[in-house]
Design an enzyme around this catalytic site. Structure first.
Site, PDB file in Angstrom:
ATOM      1  N   HIS A 108       0.844  -1.186   0.000  1.00  0.00           N
ATOM      2  CA  HIS A 108       0.000   0.000   0.000  1.00  0.00           C
ATOM      3  C   HIS A 108       0.885   1.243   0.000  1.00  0.00           C
ATOM      4  O   HIS A 108       2.058   1.187   0.387  1.00  0.00           O
ATOM      5  CB  HIS A 108      -0.916  -0.006   1.222  1.00  0.00           C
ATOM      6  CG  HIS A 108      -2.064  -0.961   1.114  1.00  0.00           C
ATOM      7  ND1 HIS A 108      -3.186  -0.863   1.907  1.00  0.00           N
ATOM      8  CD2 HIS A 108      -2.265  -2.035   0.291  1.00  0.00           C
ATOM      9  CE1 HIS A 108      -4.037  -1.831   1.583  1.00  0.00           C
ATOM     10  NE2 HIS A 108      -3.498  -2.557   0.614  1.00  0.00           N
ATOM     11  N   GLU A 110       1.194   3.993   1.815  1.00  0.00           N
ATOM     12  CA  GLU A 110       1.837   4.444   3.040  1.00  0.00           C
ATOM     13  C   GLU A 110       2.975   3.518   3.447  1.00  0.00           C
ATOM     14  O   GLU A 110       4.042   3.975   3.889  1.00  0.00           O
ATOM     15  CB  GLU A 110       0.806   4.534   4.181  1.00  0.00           C
ATOM     16  CG  GLU A 110      -0.318   5.523   3.911  1.00  0.00           C
ATOM     17  CD  GLU A 110      -1.523   4.899   3.228  1.00  0.00           C
ATOM     18  OE1 GLU A 110      -2.629   5.445   3.365  1.00  0.00           O
ATOM     19  OE2 GLU A 110      -1.348   3.864   2.543  1.00  0.00           O
ATOM     20  N   SER A 133      -7.696   7.875   3.260  1.00  0.00           N
ATOM     21  CA  SER A 133      -7.691   7.440   4.647  1.00  0.00           C
ATOM     22  C   SER A 133      -6.973   6.097   4.782  1.00  0.00           C
ATOM     23  O   SER A 133      -7.288   5.147   4.064  1.00  0.00           O
ATOM     24  CB  SER A 133      -9.139   7.326   5.148  1.00  0.00           C
ATOM     25  OG  SER A 133      -9.190   6.977   6.503  1.00  0.00           O
ATOM     26  N   CYS A 135      -5.728   2.417   5.710  1.00  0.00           N
ATOM     27  CA  CYS A 135      -6.349   1.180   6.164  1.00  0.00           C
ATOM     28  C   CYS A 135      -5.721   0.741   7.488  1.00  0.00           C
ATOM     29  O   CYS A 135      -4.783   1.359   7.992  1.00  0.00           O
ATOM     30  CB  CYS A 135      -6.179   0.089   5.108  1.00  0.00           C
ATOM     31  SG  CYS A 135      -4.471  -0.533   4.991  1.00  0.00           S
ATOM     32  N   CYS A 138      -1.867   0.110   7.209  1.00  0.00           N
ATOM     33  CA  CYS A 138      -1.063   1.332   7.121  1.00  0.00           C
ATOM     34  C   CYS A 138      -1.137   2.130   8.420  1.00  0.00           C
ATOM     35  O   CYS A 138      -0.147   2.737   8.850  1.00  0.00           O
ATOM     36  CB  CYS A 138      -1.532   2.177   5.947  1.00  0.00           C
ATOM     37  SG  CYS A 138      -1.365   1.329   4.354  1.00  0.00           S
TER      38      CYS A 138
END
Length: 202
Positions: A108, A110, A133, A135, A138
């Protein structure tokens, strides 16, 4: 000219505002010696360990993450981007979602960004910026490294574990940026199966 808080005393700054001190403590790390001075839409000044630094405003930081999201989309991936910056607004790392490109289910945006930052000891003096936003994965990564502030592009197409961040006293700022929203809405509409796979929906 500006003043800083000393020994708990607030100081007013003519034409700019008043200093305030955040109440942030994560894992026993006391961040109360960080002082923010808000300067309308231009961002803010910040004092950390006696050093006052100008800070890039939140929208500028988000543009760095948004550029990463667009880069990911151009590669055939999911358009989510992230950036890490220090309290002076200097970008220390960037990344975008690479799950499709690499086949790595943990890639992901981040997480990729944090990986790209490498080994370091100043996580508690960094700001994480993400177009969407974060998950639970992250969020957990950012909590592990005690990142005290997260700037979120939008949480309308997906709201991650913001409640968990709040429970750990992480400062979250949701900008609800229209470009971030449109980017995700278009992708989810076009590739619903890929999106569900990304967030763990069977």
């Amino acid at each position: 000219m500006f003043c800083v808080r000393k020994r708990g005393i607030d100081a007013a700054v003519p034409g700019i505002g008043t200093l305030r001190r955040p109440t942030v403590s994560i894992g026993g790390v006391n961040l109360l010696n960080i002082v923010y001075l808000h300067v309308s839409k231009r961002g803010f000044l910040e004092k950390y360990n006696g050093v006052v630094c100008p800070v890039m405003n939140e929208k500028q930081l988000l543009m760095e993450a948004l550029a990463e999201a667009k880069a990911g989309l151009s590669e055939g991936g999911i358009p989510i981007g992230a950036a890490l910056a220090d309290f002076s607004g200097n970008i220390v790392a960037k990344g975008h979602n690479l799950r499709i490109q690499t086949g790595d289910p943990t890639a992901h945006a981040e997480v990729v960004c944090i990986r790209n930052a490498g080994r370091r000891r100043d996580w508690n003096r960094l700001v994480l910026v993400t177009t969407l936003s974060p998950c639970i994965m992250c969020t957990g990564t950012s909590l592990l490294y005690r990142i005290p502030k997260i700037i979120i592009g939008e949480n309308q197409t997906f709201q991650g574990a913001e409640d968990l961040l709040a429970a750990h006293q992480v400062q979250c700022i949701v900008l609800n940026d229209l470009e971030c929203m449109e980017l995700m809405r278009s992708f989810i509409q076009t590739h619903p199966a890929i999106w569900n796979e990304d967030i763990g929906i069977p």
